[in-house]
Design a protein around this motif. Sequence first.
Motif, short mmCIF file in Angstrom:
data_model
loop_
_atom_site.label_atom_id
_atom_site.label_comp_id
_atom_site.label_asym_id
_atom_site.label_seq_id
_atom_site.Cartn_x
_atom_site.Cartn_y
_atom_site.Cartn_z
N VAL A 102 -0.94 4.67 5.47
CA VAL A 102 -0.66 5.59 4.20
C VAL A 102 -1.05 6.85 4.94
O VAL A 102 -0.65 7.60 4.55
CB VAL A 102 -0.85 5.45 2.68
CG1 VAL A 102 -0.57 4.61 2.34
CG2 VAL A 102 -2.40 6.01 2.54
N LEU A 103 -1.16 6.81 6.14
CA LEU A 103 -1.43 8.23 6.62
C LEU A 103 -0.09 8.40 7.51
O LEU A 103 0.79 8.86 7.43
CB LEU A 103 -2.68 8.38 7.59
CG LEU A 103 -4.01 9.09 6.25
CD1 LEU A 103 -4.75 8.20 7.22
CD2 LEU A 103 -4.16 10.27 6.04
N HIS A 104 -0.45 7.55 9.01
CA HIS A 104 0.43 7.83 10.03
C HIS A 104 2.10 7.14 10.06
O HIS A 104 2.58 7.49 9.83
CB HIS A 104 -0.08 7.39 10.84
CG HIS A 104 0.54 7.00 12.55
ND1 HIS A 104 1.29 7.38 12.96
CD2 HIS A 104 0.84 5.84 12.54
CE1 HIS A 104 1.75 6.83 14.19
NE2 HIS A 104 2.01 5.74 13.79
N LEU A 105 1.72 6.13 8.96
CA LEU A 105 2.99 5.13 8.66
C LEU A 105 3.98 6.30 7.96
O LEU A 105 4.59 6.06 7.82
CB LEU A 105 2.69 3.80 8.55
CG LEU A 105 2.06 3.18 9.56
CD1 LEU A 105 1.59 1.46 9.05
CD2 LEU A 105 3.11 3.18 10.67
N LEU A 106 2.95 6.75 7.20
CA LEU A 106 3.81 7.15 6.22
C LEU A 106 4.72 8.66 7.17
O LEU A 106 6.13 8.71 6.88
CB LEU A 106 2.67 7.74 4.46
CG LEU A 106 4.27 8.16 4.25
CD1 LEU A 106 5.49 7.18 2.73
CD2 LEU A 106 3.02 8.26 2.54
N TYR A 107 3.69 9.48 7.43
CA TYR A 107 4.18 10.52 7.93
C TYR A 107 5.12 10.73 9.04
O TYR A 107 6.18 11.36 9.21
CB TYR A 107 2.80 11.32 8.18
CG TYR A 107 1.57 11.61 7.67
CD1 TYR A 107 2.29 11.99 6.18
CD2 TYR A 107 0.67 12.03 8.02
CE1 TYR A 107 1.25 12.52 5.79
CE2 TYR A 107 -0.06 12.43 7.11
CZ TYR A 107 -0.07 12.64 5.58
OH TYR A 107 -1.15 12.76 5.10
N ALA A 108 4.72 9.57 9.79
CA ALA A 108 6.05 10.07 11.01
C ALA A 108 7.29 8.94 10.31
O ALA A 108 8.75 9.76 10.77
CB ALA A 108 5.06 7.88 12.06
N MET A 150 1.13 -1.37 0.08
CA MET A 150 -0.24 -0.03 -0.37
C MET A 150 1.01 0.91 0.12
O MET A 150 0.36 2.06 -0.67
CB MET A 150 -1.19 0.10 1.50
CG MET A 150 -2.01 -0.40 0.79
SD MET A 150 -3.00 -1.37 1.80
CE MET A 150 -3.11 0.59 2.87
N GLN A 151 2.00 1.11 0.13
CA GLN A 151 2.85 2.64 0.56
C GLN A 151 3.36 2.68 -1.09
O GLN A 151 3.92 3.56 -1.32
CB GLN A 151 3.78 2.52 1.86
CG GLN A 151 3.19 2.16 3.63
CD GLN A 151 4.35 2.93 4.12
OE1 GLN A 151 4.82 3.67 3.98
NE2 GLN A 151 3.57 3.88 5.22
N ARG A 152 3.93 1.40 -1.33
CA ARG A 152 5.21 1.64 -2.04
C ARG A 152 3.62 1.78 -3.77
O ARG A 152 4.02 2.53 -4.78
CB ARG A 152 4.79 0.21 -2.87
CG ARG A 152 6.14 -0.53 -2.55
CD ARG A 152 7.20 -1.69 -2.92
NE ARG A 152 8.24 -2.45 -2.00
CZ ARG A 152 7.44 -3.11 -1.16
NH1 ARG A 152 6.09 -4.05 -1.57
NH2 ARG A 152 8.55 -3.66 -0.29
#
Length: 951
Positions: free
Chosen positions: A648-654, A293-295
């Motif tokens: 993709v929200l918290h985990l990407l920003y952090a 999902m991040q990719r």
Amino acid sequence: MTSSRPSDSASSIPAYRYTAALAAGIEQRWQNYWQENHTFDAPNPAGPLADPVGVANRSKLFVLDMFPYPSGTGLHVGHPLGYIGTDVYARFKRMQGYNVLHAFGYDSFGLPAEQHAISTGVHPRVNTNANISNMRRQLRRLGLGHDERRSICTTDEEFYKWTQWIFLQIYNAWFDPSISRARHINELIAQFASGKRNTSSGQAWNTMTPAQKSLEIDEFRLAYLSDAPVNWCPGLGTILANEEVTAEGRSDIGNYPVFRRNMRQWTMRISVFSDRLLGDLDRLDWPEPIKLMQRNWIGRSEGARVAFSSSAGAINVFTTRPDTLFGATFIVLSPEHPLVETLCTAEQREHITAYIAQASATTDTDRQDDSRKKTGIFTGSYAINPVTNQPIPIWIADYVLMGYGTGAIMAVPSGDQRDFEFARQFDLQITATQMPTGAWFDQHHFPPSDDCATWPSAFVGEGNYVHSANDTLSLNGQRSIADAKNLMNAWLTERNLGEATVTYRLRDWLFSRQRYWGEPFPIVYDQDGLAHDVPESMLPVLLPELTDFSPQTLDPMDSTSDPVPPLARVTDWVTTTLDLGDGPRTYRREVNVMPQWAGSCWYELRYLDPTNTQRFVDPEVEKYWMGPATDEHTGGVDLYVGGVEHAVLHLLYARFWHKVLHDLGHVSSEEPFHRLFNQGYIQAYAYRDDRGQTVPAEEVTETNGSYTYGNEKVTREYGKMGKSLKNIVTPDEMYDEYGADTFRLYEMAMGPLEASRPWNTLDVVGMQRFLQRLWRNVVDEETGALAVSEDAIPETLLRQLHKCIAGVAADMETLRFNTAISKLIELNNDLTQYVNSGHRTPLSLITPMAQMLSPLCPHLAEEIWALLGHSTSITFEPFPVADPNLLASDTIEIPVQVNGKVRSRIVVLVGASQDDLLAAALSDDKVIAALGGVVPARSIAVVGRLVNFVL
RNA sequence: GCCGGCGUGGCCCAAUUGGCAGAGGCACCAGGUUUAGGACCUGGGUGUUGUGGGUUCGAGUCCCACCGCCGGCACCA
């Protein structure tokens, strides 16, 4: 909740039975004990919580739960699933000697509290604090082993001081692409000053005014003001990040319409980290779906930029398939493309103006609607295909978006379905560049042909290249797509017509919100409108008190309305006099606030050193808990458990914030969360009557597969627990009915931690019965006296014990608590049989059982431990270790198959060879009968497994 | 449409990773205990492992196709 145990009349129930009431007494007593003795306080190596003696000679483990928002409705039984899981694991690891850090805090800024404040007039702080208190109460009753000194809230002034401080680190940083790292902004200024780097205007740095310098530098800052198109949500009165907008073009929270419009906003330059955010995923121990999902979200596309010459100059297009360039038979521009104006011919102008107007009135969402008929218009101009040298028409169509790539595409209708449909629609040329396989034609019931005017659709896949050659380049024949791309890219680069390039889908992160209940920006503006950072000594910039929470009444559908942040109304706060080094001057404060994600971008670091007033975290403390284990290791939290919704929200920003902090030298770890585990969801059945109204789930009864509420027949559905489905079950109900240990056990036993499953209150009793049987094996239910003997444990039971120990330890290590529990039940069932046959529970059996039970049911385990005569907590008792000698037995039972069907079983010595097995099998009466005198055509013997004869 | 995950007794779920389909819990049935009910004790597994093919001595497990459910992405150039 209707009680299944009517009239718990004291006369019929033994005084010391393990009931909910007895459990409640035990549990609250031990909860008080843990609190008074600071049982779960984890020592730090340095800083305010330093205890070097406590740290010495222990491995460390940092276990983390995803930061919860303190909801006004409190917890339901689905929420604690992950919290119990991390607690069980943390307790297990403590027993294995680890120094375990497990803390719990609250992500307490956010929209719901503010919406509540608007409707009630009560300050969001009041509401937020009440919610936190309630959640703390519910969680304390669960017996979670958290270090309470480390419980933080993002709304605490001491916490958001450091959120603002980190913002300033990001603001005062830039990204140096040459080393792919963030650096302090002073290093950029030094480059300008020394002449090593040219300014954008070419003007010498030391001749520029402070304002000019400031604007130059702002172009590089990782936190910057931009006049970019934003997602404006009038329904919430704020703009939203791309990640907060659903695929339907509505707000993630509240489901209001979202419109695209330009606004000046704080933005985080996350896009420059695309490559690292993508690449480092490979170094993380995360579930593959989350990585995927991040990719997808980062959206790396490798391709080429190709220049098509036209009367308006070069048109640059980005393509992922440069190998199909020979089949590019027309160009499509986005209606917003800057060259549209120059390219449209006089006779087409009127139509084009109308088309652009129509396109701009269409929302992005509609433009991306798959089922919509393709629309477009010819500009009247032509471009030259650089490989064929042929003129190709330039069209405008709204399916091409300005926000992706270059806003212009080369259309290859033979190889792209969208282009194919467009070409069919407007009768444009289609040239094949790859010959589909025979199978493709078969599948489409079509005779093979390279005349793609007759094809039913575009062909995407590997196929021999055709019609792909000019005087100096030929791709024709059989070759891989990658090979063809390389040939084409080299050819383009050599002639200066294009180059291999990479684009990303990830956009910069819109970071301001036009709301009240968030962190104020540590930014002020001078009289020229230039931004200045508030010095560290003046942090935190406190959120001013606000008495008027009345909403600015905006029509959710009105895309033209303007946001008026509540802070703009606090005029004596907005205007301030500060001395920023050049004497007291008047400044205007930033009136936007940070989004909710800000606090959760770094909270895990504050758990490490929550009371440090000098730094956001002591470097030595960070290194101890989160530092890389090896050179290749990213560092980060050892186990992070939470739901998949933050993929993709918290985990990407952090990750982004953490990388900036790492690059600037503030943390030793490269990633915040090394190992991630996604727990499943607990959902519940809900019921509707004939009118479609939901009815209270706990009052519905089931008979033979049909469901009734009162006298009415209702239908069953399945969904998230919530008010609207009337299917909420709370932990409080479970405490009252069964006790916390039974509740914990049930949550862990109902399935693997990562699986979603339906809640079923009726099943909970099974775990209560287990604990009751276990309790009865330790304590006389009538008298409360200890019922344990010091007699030797019989060997069969001893072997069962050690098999259980080995299994439970392995299961806990891999977070398979459901199977660990079943093994404990199995052992207890064996013990119960032993006790029922006239024996007493052996001390040497119940001791390890209590230890194994301790992570799962800590209160009951502590109680049994104390009853067995121990005066200290079971928390740090070593977890039992299985004796290998007791795991192995001398003989083993081996199934014997004839033609794959089990016909008999033979008992052989453990080390029996293939020959031994075959000999033993062939002398077995049942096998002889099954063979019926026939000599097997083939004999298979697998040592330790089975024997199979094939006739 | 593309990608990913999951389909095992009535229900929630196990199965040493290719080797006896069943560990545990719920429900259900029978017996014991009990004035009765509950609780407790003893015993009982109720099945085409979603469907169809393939590989193999052997498939819940591996391969192919399809069906169903869940999640993500979606004119992404």
